[in-house]
Design an enzyme around this catalytic site. Structure first.
Site, PDB file in Angstrom:
ATOM      1  N   HIS A 134       0.871  -1.267   0.036  1.00  0.00           N
ATOM      2  CA  HIS A 134      -0.065  -0.015  -0.045  1.00  0.00           C
ATOM      3  C   HIS A 134       0.618   1.119  -0.053  1.00  0.00           C
ATOM      4  O   HIS A 134       0.854   2.319  -0.710  1.00  0.00           O
ATOM      5  CB  HIS A 134      -0.963  -0.063   1.118  1.00  0.00           C
ATOM      6  CG  HIS A 134      -1.780   1.216   1.457  1.00  0.00           C
ATOM      7  ND1 HIS A 134      -2.998   1.421   1.107  1.00  0.00           N
ATOM      8  CD2 HIS A 134      -1.376   2.428   2.113  1.00  0.00           C
ATOM      9  CE1 HIS A 134      -3.422   2.792   1.253  1.00  0.00           C
ATOM     10  NE2 HIS A 134      -2.325   3.348   2.103  1.00  0.00           N
ATOM     11  N   GLU A 135       1.821   1.312   0.846  1.00  0.00           N
ATOM     12  CA  GLU A 135       2.570   2.227   1.004  1.00  0.00           C
ATOM     13  C   GLU A 135       3.785   2.664  -0.285  1.00  0.00           C
ATOM     14  O   GLU A 135       3.581   3.715  -0.841  1.00  0.00           O
ATOM     15  CB  GLU A 135       3.580   2.461   2.273  1.00  0.00           C
ATOM     16  CG  GLU A 135       2.871   2.447   3.533  1.00  0.00           C
ATOM     17  CD  GLU A 135       1.809   3.422   3.715  1.00  0.00           C
ATOM     18  OE1 GLU A 135       2.038   4.627   3.287  1.00  0.00           O
ATOM     19  OE2 GLU A 135       0.835   3.224   4.393  1.00  0.00           O
ATOM     20  N   HIS A 138       1.677   4.419  -3.054  1.00  0.00           N
ATOM     21  CA  HIS A 138       1.425   5.764  -2.983  1.00  0.00           C
ATOM     22  C   HIS A 138       2.694   6.360  -3.757  1.00  0.00           C
ATOM     23  O   HIS A 138       2.664   7.351  -4.378  1.00  0.00           O
ATOM     24  CB  HIS A 138       1.501   6.320  -1.600  1.00  0.00           C
ATOM     25  CG  HIS A 138       0.435   6.054  -0.769  1.00  0.00           C
ATOM     26  ND1 HIS A 138      -0.971   6.848  -1.130  1.00  0.00           N
ATOM     27  CD2 HIS A 138      -0.152   5.665   0.371  1.00  0.00           C
ATOM     28  CE1 HIS A 138      -1.952   6.608  -0.329  1.00  0.00           C
ATOM     29  NE2 HIS A 138      -1.336   5.934   0.606  1.00  0.00           N
ATOM     30  N   GLU A 192      -6.080   6.766  -1.515  1.00  0.00           N
ATOM     31  CA  GLU A 192      -6.015   5.632  -0.449  1.00  0.00           C
ATOM     32  C   GLU A 192      -6.583   4.242  -1.137  1.00  0.00           C
ATOM     33  O   GLU A 192      -6.141   3.225  -1.178  1.00  0.00           O
ATOM     34  CB  GLU A 192      -6.694   5.848   0.763  1.00  0.00           C
ATOM     35  CG  GLU A 192      -6.055   6.737   1.663  1.00  0.00           C
ATOM     36  CD  GLU A 192      -4.888   6.413   2.222  1.00  0.00           C
ATOM     37  OE1 GLU A 192      -4.470   5.131   2.969  1.00  0.00           O
ATOM     38  OE2 GLU A 192      -3.868   7.031   2.341  1.00  0.00           O
TER      39      GLU A 192
END
Length: 263
Positions: A134-135, A138, A192
């Site tokens: 997920h990070e 980004h 997100e």
């Protein structure tokens, strides 16, 4: 005012990543350059690591560092599916001893995982891969650069409007709140969601069960306490997030099964 007007038309339309199996195809408007963002991120990362090292909190637990870096070493090669240039980034992965259940990836691949995330959630490798994926997503999507660009454009537009209408500081502040409510926060929620979807694909391609993202956010919901009102939140609600992850974890399940068979 001329400079401000110029900034509004100087945005570049970019596609930071390829769609992948999850189909992320939203184009982005960028005013701030990637070079500016990466330079700022590098500086901030070095400063933060130096501060944590001085406190004795940097990479204190060798077993945790080894575990986190091993997962990163499986995730990072998968980033080429979304953007081949990411394979050449100067990736760094460190663990910070802190009670905070958090992790992040700065522009250009500078990753930090907080020990609180590991300890408080009693996190599995599959769940940790979901967080890190997920990070990383980004950073791949350059969400920080996009947000900085949005704020720069909004600041210019608000300044121009305030001058033209003569509404003064109070009106300018109201316009800023309106921007955050109507544009800033929803865009953050979309970031997100994009990171969730790309993250499960990265995890699946690396041989981690994408469904672990669901159990991860169930755990996060339990330790997170009361959530803010959905309209005012920069993140999707836990229920919305888990619902979306359920759909996309299933979509990338064949990638996970394929990787398991070849490992």
């Amino acid at each position: 005012m001329v400079l401000a007007l110029g900034s509004l038309v100087a945005c570049e339309t970019v596609q930071t990543t390829q769609g992948g199996a999850v189909g992320i195809d939203r184009k982005q408007q960028m005013l701030v350059s990637s070079q500016e963002m990466n330079a700022a991120a590098d500086k901030e990362y070095v400063q933060l690591l130096n501060e944590q090292k001085a406190k004795g909190n940097l990479n204190r637990n060798a077993a945790q560092v080894q575990r986190v870096r091993a997962i990163a070493n499986r995730l990072i090669p998968q980033t080429g599916v979304f953007r081949p240039d990411a394979l050449k980034w100067n990736w760094e992965v460190n663990v910070i001893t802190s009670d905070e259940a958090n992790a992040w990836c700065m522009p250009g691949g500078k990753i930090a995982v907080y020990s609180g995330l590991i300890d408080k959630l009693k996190i599995t490798d599959d769940e940790l891969a979901a967080v890190m994926g997920h990070e990383i997503a980004h950073a791949l999507r350059e969400h920080a650069r996009e947000r900085a660009s949005e704020q720069a454009v909004a600041g210019s537009a608000i300044s121009i409007g305030s001058s033209l209408l003569g509404i003064g500081d109070l009106g300018k502040q109201g316009a800023q709140y309106a921007y955050m409510g109507l544009m800033g926060l929803p865009n953050s929620r979309s970031h997100e969601t994009e990171a969730d979807r790309i993250g499960v694909e990265l995890a699946a391609r690396a041989g981690y069960d994408p469904k672990a993202a669901i159990t991860l956010w169930q755990k996060m919901a339990k330790i997170g306490g009361a959530e803010p009102m959905k309209f005012m939140s920069t993140h999707p609600s836990s229920a919305d997030r888990i619902s979306d992850l359920t759909v996309y974890a299933e979509r990338v399940q064949p990638l996970y099964q394929q990787t398991r068979q070849t490992r």
